[in-house]
Scaffold this motif. Structure first.
Motif, PDB file in Angstrom:
ATOM      1  N   GLU A  98      -6.348   6.982  -1.047  1.00  0.00           N
ATOM      2  CA  GLU A  98      -5.965   5.529  -0.246  1.00  0.00           C
ATOM      3  C   GLU A  98      -6.751   4.293  -0.903  1.00  0.00           C
ATOM      4  OE1 GLU A  98      -4.170   5.436   2.585  1.00  0.00           O
ATOM      5  OE2 GLU A  98      -3.889   7.539   2.046  1.00  0.00           O
ATOM      6  N   HIS A 100       0.695  -1.234   0.007  1.00  0.00           N
ATOM      7  CA  HIS A 100      -0.046   0.134   0.136  1.00  0.00           C
ATOM      8  C   HIS A 100       0.814   1.216   0.051  1.00  0.00           C
ATOM      9  CE1 HIS A 100      -3.488   2.570   1.326  1.00  0.00           C
ATOM     10  NE2 HIS A 100      -2.330   3.049   1.921  1.00  0.00           N
ATOM     11  N   GLU A 101       1.976   1.344   0.778  1.00  0.00           N
ATOM     12  CA  GLU A 101       2.773   2.508   1.008  1.00  0.00           C
ATOM     13  C   GLU A 101       3.526   2.590  -0.396  1.00  0.00           C
ATOM     14  OE1 GLU A 101       2.151   4.425   3.117  1.00  0.00           O
ATOM     15  OE2 GLU A 101       0.840   3.501   4.430  1.00  0.00           O
ATOM     16  N   HIS A 149       1.673   4.249  -3.166  1.00  0.00           N
ATOM     17  CA  HIS A 149       1.694   5.845  -2.749  1.00  0.00           C
ATOM     18  C   HIS A 149       3.023   6.329  -3.327  1.00  0.00           C
ATOM     19  CE1 HIS A 149      -1.786   6.329  -0.412  1.00  0.00           C
ATOM     20  NE2 HIS A 149      -1.597   5.789   0.576  1.00  0.00           N
TER      21      HIS A 149
HETATM   22 ZN   LIG Z   1      -2.285   5.149   2.354  1.00  0.00          ZN
END
Ligand SMILES: [Zn+2]
Length: 282
Positions: free
Chosen positions: A200, A159-160, A163
């Motif tokens: 997100e 997830h990170e 980003h």
């Molecule tokens: Zn996030």
């Protein structure tokens, strides 16, 4: 009069998000929905910026009091938005970069170095996040490493990394500058929260593709519980918006027409104001 038309277009473009934010199903097409939000804001800002200059280029034969009043409003809107864009663009960019640089130095100092850009903080708080930009860092706490099973750790890291790889920070920065450049009466903070949520969701999609929705869902629950976030199904969209994100993990994929309609809205947002302006000018 062109100025009045463009001011009305800007008001309509900025009012649309108040309706769109209620259509939760748009979150199932996060990339297209993000483009819609950005298109509406950018087009509104362009309408406000060009209202006064175009009114001056196409003057009326003899301005009636109403037209003079509209021209004054247009001038205030155009100059106001231009100044806010320049000042806020500079301030937001400078503030974000200074804060990131400081944060990067801090995690480099107190964190355990794992490879080039991962830092493990000696904290009992269950947390993971990234510091984007040049010299990006992926930060995770000792508590998260100890508490989360391997597949959930992989989900959190994926997830990170999404980003960082997709530069979601730039999307947020761009939208924040546009948002703060528009008059306070016309903008809604719900738009900013929705864009943050969509970013997100995009990162969640990338993580879900890597590890599946079960591992990611459990990791989201663990991290949200650690911060005391409300996970009940009807919970409002807060800072982490975990409840909404977990719901989206199991949501059906959007119908193709939904994504097409969203891209259509993007095109319409940019094409309609100039078309109307040209029609009035002719
Ligand atoms: Zn996030």
């Amino acid at each position: 009069m062109i100025a009045a038309l463009l001011l009305l277009c800007a008001a309509a473009l900025l009012a649309a998000p108040r309706l769109l934010v209620r259509v939760e199903r748009l979150r199932t097409s996060p990339r297209a929905a993000l483009l819609v939000w950005q298109s509406l804001s950018l087009s509104a800002v362009l309408c406000l910026l060009t209202a006064a200059p175009l009114a001056l280029v196409h003057p009326q034969p003899w301005p009636a009091p109403v037209e003079v009043a509209i021209l004054v409003v247009a001038a205030i809107a155009s100059v106001g938005v231009l100044v806010r864009l320049l000042v806020n663009g500079h301030n937001v960019g400078t503030r974000i970069r200074a804060s990131r640089d400081e944060h990067r130095r801090l995690v480099d100092l107190v964190g355990r170095h794992e490879g080039d850009h991962t830092r493990v903080l000696p904290s009992q708080e269950l947390s993971a996040y990234c510091v984007p930009g040049a010299g990006s860092r992926l930060v995770i706490t000792e508590a998260a490493l100890a508490a989360l099973p391997d597949e959930q750790l992989v989900a959190v890291v994926a997830h990170e990394e999404a980003h960082l790889r997709e530069r979601h920070d730039l999307v947020l920065e761009f939208f924040t500058v546009l948002h703060t450049a528009t008059p306070r009466l016309l903008r809604t903070d719900a738009a900013l929260r929705e864009v943050a949520l969509l970013v997100e969701v995009l990162a969640d999609r990338a993580a879900r593709d890597e590890v599946g929705e079960v591992a990611l869902g459990r990791a989201l629950v663990a991290l949200a519980e650690a911060t005391g976030e409300d996970l009940t199904p009807g919970a409002s969209v807060g800072a982490g918006a975990a409840a909404a994100r977990i719901r989206l993990l199991v949501a059906d994929d959007p119908a193709p027409w939904q994504t097409l309609v969203l891209y259509g809205i993007c095109v319409a947002a940019f094409v309609t104001p100039p078309l109307l302006a040209v029609t009035v000018a002719l």
